[in-house]
Scaffold this motif. Sequence first.
Motif, short mmCIF file in Angstrom:
data_model
loop_
_atom_site.label_atom_id
_atom_site.label_comp_id
_atom_site.label_asym_id
_atom_site.label_seq_id
_atom_site.Cartn_x
_atom_site.Cartn_y
_atom_site.Cartn_z
N VAL A 89 68.54 31.67 48.47
CA VAL A 89 67.82 32.50 49.63
C VAL A 89 69.10 33.45 50.44
CG1 VAL A 89 66.16 32.39 51.84
CG2 VAL A 89 65.83 31.21 49.85
N ASP A 90 68.81 33.94 51.20
CA ASP A 90 69.43 35.52 51.81
C ASP A 90 68.94 35.41 52.51
OD1 ASP A 90 71.85 36.20 49.46
OD2 ASP A 90 70.24 36.69 48.83
N VAL A 91 69.23 36.09 53.91
CA VAL A 91 68.57 35.84 55.00
C VAL A 91 69.15 37.42 55.69
CG1 VAL A 91 68.10 35.45 57.51
CG2 VAL A 91 68.74 33.45 55.72
N GLY A 134 52.76 33.70 54.24
CA GLY A 134 54.28 34.04 53.81
C GLY A 134 54.89 33.28 52.39
N GLU A 135 55.13 33.35 51.48
CA GLU A 135 55.58 32.89 50.47
C GLU A 135 56.77 32.46 50.13
OE1 GLU A 135 52.82 34.18 47.46
OE2 GLU A 135 51.39 33.47 48.44
N GLY A 136 56.87 31.93 49.25
CA GLY A 136 58.99 31.77 48.26
C GLY A 136 59.89 32.03 49.45
N PRO A 137 60.84 32.80 49.81
CA PRO A 137 61.68 32.23 50.38
C PRO A 137 61.39 32.33 52.41
CG PRO A 137 62.57 34.18 49.49
CD PRO A 137 61.00 33.99 48.88
N HIS A 180 66.64 20.02 42.09
CA HIS A 180 67.18 19.73 40.64
C HIS A 180 66.60 19.28 39.43
CE1 HIS A 180 69.70 20.08 37.87
NE2 HIS A 180 69.62 18.59 36.94
N PHE A 181 65.36 18.48 39.83
CA PHE A 181 64.72 17.89 38.12
C PHE A 181 63.13 18.65 38.34
CE2 PHE A 181 67.50 14.07 38.58
CZ PHE A 181 67.86 14.15 37.88
N ARG A 182 62.90 19.63 39.56
CA ARG A 182 61.67 20.92 39.96
C ARG A 182 61.68 21.88 38.73
NH1 ARG A 182 61.01 19.09 45.83
NH2 ARG A 182 61.72 21.01 45.89
N GLY A 183 63.05 22.21 38.59
CA GLY A 183 63.81 22.81 37.46
C GLY A 183 63.58 24.49 38.82
N ALA A 184 62.79 24.91 39.33
CA ALA A 184 62.73 26.35 39.43
C ALA A 184 63.33 26.52 40.83
CB ALA A 184 61.33 26.92 39.62
N GLN A 185 64.35 27.66 40.78
CA GLN A 185 64.42 27.49 43.14
C GLN A 185 64.47 28.46 42.84
OE1 GLN A 185 68.79 26.42 41.07
NE2 GLN A 185 69.83 25.42 43.17
N VAL A 186 64.18 28.34 44.58
CA VAL A 186 63.27 29.43 45.58
C VAL A 186 64.85 30.21 45.41
CG1 VAL A 186 62.41 30.25 47.62
CG2 VAL A 186 62.09 27.83 46.48
N ARG A 187 64.27 31.76 45.72
CA ARG A 187 65.39 32.97 45.47
C ARG A 187 64.99 33.92 46.06
NH1 ARG A 187 68.51 33.54 40.33
NH2 ARG A 187 68.05 31.45 39.89
N GLY A 188 65.87 35.07 46.84
CA GLY A 188 64.81 36.35 47.55
C GLY A 188 65.65 36.26 48.66
N ARG A 189 64.98 36.76 49.56
CA ARG A 189 65.75 37.39 50.57
C ARG A 189 64.70 37.55 52.00
NH1 ARG A 189 69.68 40.67 52.81
NH2 ARG A 189 70.52 40.75 51.16
N VAL A 190 65.01 36.67 52.76
CA VAL A 190 63.32 36.84 54.24
C VAL A 190 64.37 37.43 55.04
CG1 VAL A 190 64.97 34.50 54.83
CG2 VAL A 190 62.23 35.08 55.30
N ARG A 191 63.18 38.12 55.73
CA ARG A 191 63.47 39.01 57.17
C ARG A 191 62.71 37.89 57.76
NH1 ARG A 191 60.01 44.35 55.36
NH2 ARG A 191 58.72 42.42 54.77
N PHE A 192 63.69 37.43 58.98
CA PHE A 192 63.28 36.57 59.70
C PHE A 192 64.01 36.69 61.26
CE2 PHE A 192 65.03 31.84 61.19
CZ PHE A 192 63.45 32.09 61.56
N GLY A 193 63.05 36.70 62.33
CA GLY A 193 63.51 37.50 63.42
C GLY A 193 63.21 36.02 64.46
N VAL A 194 63.89 35.55 65.18
CA VAL A 194 64.27 34.87 66.15
C VAL A 194 64.29 35.42 67.75
CG1 VAL A 194 65.64 32.81 66.42
CG2 VAL A 194 65.60 33.67 64.18
N SER A 195 63.45 35.00 68.39
CA SER A 195 63.86 34.98 70.08
C SER A 195 65.44 34.54 70.42
CB SER A 195 63.04 34.06 70.89
OG SER A 195 63.39 34.76 71.99
N GLU A 196 66.26 35.15 71.44
CA GLU A 196 67.30 35.19 71.57
C GLU A 196 67.60 33.64 72.00
OE1 GLU A 196 71.18 37.61 72.77
OE2 GLU A 196 69.58 38.17 73.83
N ASP A 197 66.53 33.41 72.65
CA ASP A 197 66.24 32.28 73.34
C ASP A 197 67.12 30.56 72.25
OD1 ASP A 197 64.87 33.89 74.72
OD2 ASP A 197 65.12 31.88 76.09
#
Length: 288
Positions: A119-121, A264-267, A82-99
């Motif tokens: 942040v949207d996933v 990798g940066e941001g989200p 909150h006090f840092r001010g800037a919030q991370v926002r955007g979309r991240v394309r996340f791949g996950v092994s099914e395990d």
Amino acid sequence: MLDPRLCRSFLAVAETRSFTAAARRLGVGQPTISQHIRRLESEAGGLLFARDTHAVDLTARGQAMLGFAQTIVDTEDRAARHFRGAQVRGRVRFGVSEDFALGELPEILRRLRESHPLVDVELHVELSDVLARRIADGRLDLVLGKRRPGAPGPGRLLRREPLVWIGSAATDLTPGQPVPLVQYPMPSVTRQLAVETLERAGLEWRAACLTSSLTGLRAAAAAGLGITVHARSLVPSDLVELPAELGLPDPGDVDFILLSKDGGEGPAAALAEFVVARIGSATSSFEG
């Protein structure tokens, strides 16, 4: 108010069940972790962990401390954002092994939502080798997957995990008969390791069931169609680790890895922090 630094050390030990792994996770020395736990135990009025040469387990007092410590750490994190001010926002394309999808993933995503609600996933659940190709092609930003130990390739090693044979509690293999395997299609890291392990031991095998999903694998194994190998910490609740008395060879280990596109940066970087905190007990990057 309990010191958040002490709470972070406590939570790291509680999650890893290891003072050494907790120190690596937080980037401090093991004596620092031990000192933090002693101070927190002094404030809590008793032992938080039962320790011996083989295991670190939470005491009843430690179990009670979990919720309080997590609340303090989460509150400090929210205040800092909150006090840092800037919030991370955007979309991240996340791949996950099914395990991981039915085990660690929900907690990772929950913490991401609480910390970075903007942040949207875009979630992709697939075999690890498929996900590795997609991130190399620029179609994903972050991948949590598996790799055979020592295999070449970029990525961050999160943890090396023992593989175990799993099946239904009633599994009973017939001596002299081919081992029935429940398998993912190729390319599958665990399928390759299972087959290689049996062939090195001179054991015949047969493909009792082929399935493209963890749900199908669980159903087939629970029904007794066959057995498979799985990372020990990710064994589904309706299956069991098979006993050594069945005579199956040791399937070895598997590496849990994190791949990111161009660092990798941001989200993507925000999500990577929670993946490392939840999965990783090692913090060094490597190039194969």
